[in-house]
Design an enzyme around this catalytic site. Structure first.
Site, mmCIF file in Angstrom:
data_model
loop_
_atom_site.group_PDB
_atom_site.id
_atom_site.type_symbol
_atom_site.label_atom_id
_atom_site.label_comp_id
_atom_site.label_asym_id
_atom_site.label_seq_id
_atom_site.Cartn_x
_atom_site.Cartn_y
_atom_site.Cartn_z
ATOM 1 N N ARG A 56 -3.333 8.312 27.022
ATOM 2 C CA ARG A 56 -1.992 8.491 26.424
ATOM 3 C C ARG A 56 -1.055 7.346 26.829
ATOM 4 O O ARG A 56 -0.124 7.010 26.119
ATOM 5 C CB ARG A 56 -1.391 9.862 26.763
ATOM 6 C CG ARG A 56 -0.032 10.092 26.125
ATOM 7 C CD ARG A 56 0.322 11.551 25.858
ATOM 8 N NE ARG A 56 -0.041 12.448 26.936
ATOM 9 C CZ ARG A 56 0.595 12.516 28.113
ATOM 10 N NH1 ARG A 56 1.648 11.754 28.345
ATOM 11 N NH2 ARG A 56 0.181 13.350 29.043
ATOM 12 N N TYR A 108 12.973 4.709 2.776
ATOM 13 C CA TYR A 108 11.794 5.583 2.793
ATOM 14 C C TYR A 108 12.238 7.044 2.992
ATOM 15 O O TYR A 108 12.914 7.366 3.969
ATOM 16 C CB TYR A 108 10.839 5.139 3.906
ATOM 17 C CG TYR A 108 9.695 6.085 4.087
ATOM 18 C CD1 TYR A 108 8.712 6.198 3.109
ATOM 19 C CD2 TYR A 108 9.600 6.885 5.206
ATOM 20 C CE1 TYR A 108 7.679 7.089 3.248
ATOM 21 C CE2 TYR A 108 8.558 7.778 5.364
ATOM 22 C CZ TYR A 108 7.601 7.886 4.384
ATOM 23 O OH TYR A 108 6.583 8.771 4.513
ATOM 24 N N ASP A 180 11.966 -1.914 8.832
ATOM 25 C CA ASP A 180 10.698 -1.327 8.417
ATOM 26 C C ASP A 180 10.009 -2.360 7.524
ATOM 27 O O ASP A 180 10.427 -2.587 6.394
ATOM 28 C CB ASP A 180 10.964 -0.014 7.670
ATOM 29 C CG ASP A 180 9.680 0.708 7.273
ATOM 30 O OD1 ASP A 180 8.646 0.029 7.104
ATOM 31 O OD2 ASP A 180 9.713 1.943 7.116
HETATM 32 C C1 LIG Z 1 4.572 5.523 4.483
HETATM 33 C C2 LIG Z 1 5.791 4.915 5.025
HETATM 34 C C3 LIG Z 1 6.318 5.334 6.240
HETATM 35 C C4 LIG Z 1 5.729 6.478 7.024
HETATM 36 O O1 LIG Z 1 4.479 6.154 7.546
HETATM 37 P P1 LIG Z 1 3.297 7.201 7.830
HETATM 38 O O2 LIG Z 1 2.204 6.350 8.343
HETATM 39 O O3 LIG Z 1 2.996 7.883 6.536
HETATM 40 O O4 LIG Z 1 3.838 8.166 8.851
HETATM 41 C C5 LIG Z 1 7.422 4.666 6.710
HETATM 42 N N1 LIG Z 1 8.011 3.658 6.034
HETATM 43 C C6 LIG Z 1 7.537 3.257 4.843
HETATM 44 C C7 LIG Z 1 8.215 2.137 4.123
HETATM 45 C C8 LIG Z 1 6.420 3.867 4.307
HETATM 46 O O5 LIG Z 1 5.962 3.482 3.122
#
Ligand SMILES: *Cc1c(COP(=O)(O)O)cnc(C)c1O
Length: 389
Positions: A56, A108, A180
């Site tokens: 972990r 998102y 992101d």
């Molecule tokens: C899919 C996505 C997420 C979330 O990711 P997961 O792996 O599904 O938890 C976050 N940001 C964006 C832009 C995404 O497309």
């Protein structure tokens, strides 16, 4: 693990194809073994022999994919998580009740939903931006705003934010900028170079690229070692750590990242241009089109293409959009993106009823099929919709 000095290359093609050139020290294996061990042996004095205790905290299988993502993004360190959402929420878990965060309204949807429930319950003050630029400046509360969250190009309308300009505004007010980078990937955009402090990925999309695992990652800019240490501790304590098998599989997928991202970017531009020329389409949203309102900014901070994601609004509203999505044969009607096969989705239908996503919008993820097959498929679906309308 021996390293062949491939680290000195700055070409993402070389970095990804060789996965930094790591070789297993014990066997000279060029693909490193998967090490699922939960715990690690201590010496007779109870000391950790390999500096490891428990998976972990850390597992040797994480190291190579973490090093590769970190190298591609230009950070001080990378951490893998059980999902993109686990990576995203760890950035917010650093914050205190009362802290102010700023993020775009169109972001998102999983993050928006998390903020509106858990983020608000935790005591975060939230401002949603209608658009970037001026709005960001006005939203800042110097001293109280701790985080500006951005996604560029952003889901599902592929708006572009000027990362350098946003970072200057955020830093002036004492806030960190997290990006992101799931949609762009470091092949197209390296946000840290433009002033971002933290980069987040859902590795479930392009990073892995084969639609067969859920994973996430955070990368921290070189000047923020303390933030990295904090995130590392949070990952351990909240426990959203990636499995060793998924880490191993992620690295395997990432070896073709450059090739895949360049290929889907090329095809996506051709599909966007095809759609733009169609009478049945209201609007095409793709940062690679010169008609995109922020195409210049996109061109400034993206290289090697504009990505494989685009959206379009169908004339005839929600009904026509859903009908079109039901008529395609090669595109699959499904959620998610960044895999080898193309998918199409009526996005508003997948989000909460109060979603700001236009109801006539279809989101498309371009895959690795021949682009003419994709265009022909959309053409026949558009014809079928026109006939039925
Ligand atoms: C899919 C996505 C997420 C979330 O990711 P997961 O792996 O599904 O938890 C976050 N940001 C964006 C832009 C995404 O497309």
């Amino acid at each position: 693990m021996k390293n062949n000095d491939i680290n000195s290359s700055t070409h993402h093609e070389t970095l990804t194809a060789t996965a930094l050139g790591w070789v297993d020290e014990a066997t000279d294996a060029m693909a490193l073994p998967l090490r699922p061990s939960t715990s690690f042996l201590r010496d007779p004095n109870q000391l950790d022999r390999a500096g490891r205790i428990f998976t972990r905290d850390d597992n040797p299988t994480f190291l190579q994919p973490e090093a590769l993502i970190n190298k591609l993004e230009g950070g001080i360190g990378c951490l893998l998580y059980a999902s993109g959402m686990a990576a995203i929420t760890s950035i917010f878990q650093r914050l205190q009740p009362g802290d102010h965060v700023v993020l775009p309204k169109l972001v998102y949807s999983g993050l928006r939903d998390w903020i509106n429930t858990h983020g608000v319950r935790w005591g975060l003050q939230v401002t949603y931006l209608e658009d970037d630029g001026e709005a960001l400046q006005q939203a800042m509360r110097p001293g109280q705003t701790k985080l500006v969250w951005l996604e560029t190009p952003s889901n599902p309308t592929w708006q572009i934010t000027d990362i350098a300009a946003a970072a200057a505004v955020a830093h002036d007010a004492g806030a960190l900028v997290a990006i992101d980078n799931t949609v762009s990937t470091p092949i197209l955009t390296r946000p840290i170079e433009h002033g971002a402090d933290i980069v987040v990925h859902s590795c479930s999309k392009y990073m892995n690229g084969h639609g067969d695992l859920i994973a996430g990652a955070t990368v921290v800019a070189p000047q923020h070692e303390a933030v990295f240490n904090e995130l590392q501790q949070l990952r351990n304590e909240y426990g959203g750590v990636l499995g060793s098998f998924e880490s191993w599989l992620l690295l395997r997928g990432m070896r073709t990242l450059s090739l895949r991202v360049k290929a889907v970017s090329e095809s996506a531009l051709l599909v966007a241009q095809f759609l733009q020329a169609s009478d049945a389409i209201e609007e095409v949203m793709y940062p690679g089109l010169v008609s995109h309102p922020l195409h210049d900014v996109a061109a400034k901070q993206m290289s090697n293409g504009f990505g494989g994601m685009l959206s379009f609004r169908v004339k005839g509203g929600e009904r026509a959009a859903k009908l079109l999505a039901s008529k395609v044969r090669i595109f699959r009607q499904a959620i998610s993106f960044g895999s080898t096969e193309s998918v199409i989705e009526h996005r508003a239908g997948m989000e909460k009823p109060d979603t700001p996503t236009p109801r006539d919008l279809l989101r498309v993820s371009i895959g690795l099929e021949h682009v003419q097959d994709l265009i022909d498929d959309l053409q026949q679906a558009l014809q079928a919709v026109t006939v039925e309308r």
